[in-house]
Design a protein around this motif. Sequence first.
Motif: not given
Length: 255
Positions: A21, A25, A29
């Motif tokens: 996870q 992320s 980004k």
Amino acid sequence: DGRNQVDSLTATIEKATASIQELDSKIEKLTAAVNQNEADLSAATEVRHKEHEDYLANDKELVEAIDTLQRAIAVLEKALKKGSSLIQAVATPEMQGVMRSLSVIIDAASVGSESKKKLAALLQAQDEDSMTQAPEAAAYETHDGSSSILDLLGDMLDKAEGQKADADKAEMTSRFEFEKVKQSLTNQIAFDNKQLDASRKGLAQQREVKATSEGDLEATTKELNEDIKYDGETHDDCETRAEEWDVSMKERAQE
């Protein structure tokens, strides 16, 4: 034992899930950052290209204006030093060519509006004087008597050269600033792409760890459940046999 293995594998799966996870992320980004920086670099490059094209067009115009003004001044000075009147000097084939070029300069953006008006008035005066054969003094001076045509051409030359120097300086500054922005964005893109590669590799590893651990957990859980079932069945069988033994012993005692 089996229970400890289950606990250990469960913890490994939970840790891998959290890492996945986090890496998902981070990759999202970083990807957005790379895309934005690439878009910024493309936009900056396009703006810089347009600025450079405008500079080249303006520089070409200024160079032509400077060259024409220098030739006009040289021709007039040469003719006047030989004792020719201004009207005679302007009437020479060489000066006529320069005069045609001066007409173009009048319409050029590089020449100030006030200078355009003065030069247009002077050229118009020369056309009128050439027809009326007015005295040389009248032709040599502007209508307001402020300066000679040579003074005006010299002033226009100074301004054109100043504009070119300013434009060259602005072009150099613009190019320098663009190169700084380009280098900064290029370095950031390279750094982020490196981070992306590492994150994607880490993500693949964590997914593999999770998948392997889930497979091991499934097998271990199945084996543990079978052991528990076997132990239960064995326990029940032992109890049954013990009860049967007790019954058998009581029956023998009664005999």
